[in-house]
Write an enzyme that holds these catalytic residues in place. Structure first.
Site, PDB file in Angstrom:
ATOM      1  N   CYS A  29       0.826  -1.204   0.000  1.00  0.00           N
ATOM      2  CA  CYS A  29       0.000   0.000   0.000  1.00  0.00           C
ATOM      3  C   CYS A  29       0.867   1.264   0.000  1.00  0.00           C
ATOM      4  CB  CYS A  29      -0.924  -0.010   1.224  1.00  0.00           C
ATOM      5  SG  CYS A  29      -1.922   1.473   1.365  1.00  0.00           S
ATOM      6  N   CYS A  70      -0.533   4.121   2.106  1.00  0.00           N
ATOM      7  CA  CYS A  70      -0.329   3.988   3.556  1.00  0.00           C
ATOM      8  C   CYS A  70       1.135   4.221   3.940  1.00  0.00           C
ATOM      9  CB  CYS A  70      -0.695   2.583   4.042  1.00  0.00           C
ATOM     10  SG  CYS A  70      -2.136   1.863   3.276  1.00  0.00           S
ATOM     11  N   ASP A  71       2.065   3.692   3.166  1.00  0.00           N
ATOM     12  CA  ASP A  71       3.462   3.618   3.605  1.00  0.00           C
ATOM     13  C   ASP A  71       4.434   4.480   2.813  1.00  0.00           C
ATOM     14  OD1 ASP A  71       2.641   1.706   5.470  1.00  0.00           O
ATOM     15  OD2 ASP A  71       2.873   0.076   4.025  1.00  0.00           O
TER      16      ASP A  71
END
Ligand code: NAP
Length: 302
Positions: free
Chosen positions: A132, A135-136
């Site tokens: 992701c 997200c990261d």
């Protein structure tokens, strides 16, 4: 309580089905194993959903949810479905939050990112390996990252990662991308993106966090290393359909006809979890609307 419809999955297909069944005045419940939104929540930018020139996946998901709420759709989060049983015409949807009874079920349970299966992948997940970018990606500011895959997910997320990373190297097992042509053009034109063709990742290695990937050229069998701080894996999707006792293809995608009817009467499927030539938000939404109308017709005939 007996519902008319239980919808399994709160992505674009499930939420659209919810809007349509509520407008048909049916008693409906949407079940979601985590929170509502689906895979698009982890999509940075959506630019092919008509009406929205550019919108983040999370914002679009929020709009879908608000729209379903406006028509009073009941939603239950943290309810992971483990099976659908039948007693006569009643479907009993078994979940971690209890059993729910309905006249029909619409399966819109989507997909989960596929694992690569490379050595070190599991060990370094959360320590440099990610599925992701939204997200990261933040953790890779000014770093070098490798993206594995050649589909739309790999290419669009690689483009997104160039906002943070200083260099993005796409490793693809063939010499042609599978992604939409416009996404390909954007990636080829991006000076921060480079490609390693005809190559597979054999191993992800490092001490505490990812430091390198070991790759093999599938044409020459030559082994080489790429020094990198992160590996983002986008090698396809696995349908979330293990609980569904309906006809599926060899990969587990649900077989449904053009009315979204599955092999079991009263059970419908919509969106990415079914066998379909295209997995897009626009197609999931269409499936959800059809499944809703089909379930309404089925209930009328009971
Ligand atoms: P996908 O289209 O199935 O692509 C998966 C990619 O991973 C392919 O390039 C495949 O290579 C590669 N791959 C598969 N297994 C591999 C392995 N073991 N090792 C190395 N590479 C491997 O999956 P996706 O990109 O997640 O997209 C899923 C669906 O969502 C598609 O329908 C896509 O169009 C849609 N989507 C659309 C957008 C958009 O902006 N329009 C964005 C995201 C997703 P091969 O090409 O050689 O098979």
């Amino acid at each position: 309580m007996l519902y008319d419809v239980v919808i399994i999955g709160g992505g674009p297909a499930g939420l659209t089905a919810g809007i349509y069944v509520k407008r048909a005045m049916l008693k409906a419940l949407l079940l979601e194993r985590t929170g509502v939104g689906g895979q698009i929540i982890i999509t940075d930018l959506v630019e092919n959903y008509p009406g929205f020139l550019e919108i983040s996946g999370a914002d679009l998901a929020r709009k879908f949810e608000e729209h379903a709420q406006k028509f009073g759709l009941e939603m239950q989060s943290m309810a992971e479905v483990s099976g659908i049983e039948e007693i006569g015409n009643i479907k009993i949807v078994k979940t971690t939050a209890g059993d729910f009874e309905a006249k029909t079920a619409i399966i819109a349970s989507g997909t989960t990112p596929k694992k690569l299966g490379a050595k070190g992948e599991i060990e370094f997940t959360g320590r440099g390996v990610s599925y992701c970018a939204t997200c990261d990606g933040f953790f890779f500011r000014d770093k070098v990252v490798v993206v594995v895959g050649g589909g739309d997910s790999a290419i669009t997320e690689a483009i997104y990662l160039t906002k943070m990373a200083k260099k993005v190297i796409i490793v693809h097992r063939r010499d042609k991308l599978r992604a939409e042509k416009i996404n390909q053009e954007h990636a080829f034109a991006n000076p921060k993106i480079s490609f390693v063709w005809d190559s597979i990742v054999e191993e992800i290695a490092g001490k505490n966090t990812v430091e390198k990937v070991i790759i093999k050229n599938v044409k020459t069998n030559a082994i080489s290393e790429i020094n990198t701080d992160g590996v983002f894996i986008y090698v396809g999707l696995i349908p979330n359909t293990a609980f569904a006792n309906v006809k599926k293809d060899e990969r587990g995608f649900i077989v449904a006809n053009d009315r979204m009817e599955t092999s079991v009467r009263g059970i419908f499927a919509a969106g990415d979890c079914r066998v379909t030539p295209l997995r897009q938000i626009a197609t999931a939404v269409g499936d959800g609307a059809i499944a809703a109308v089909s379930s309404e017709k089925y209930i009328e005939g009971l």
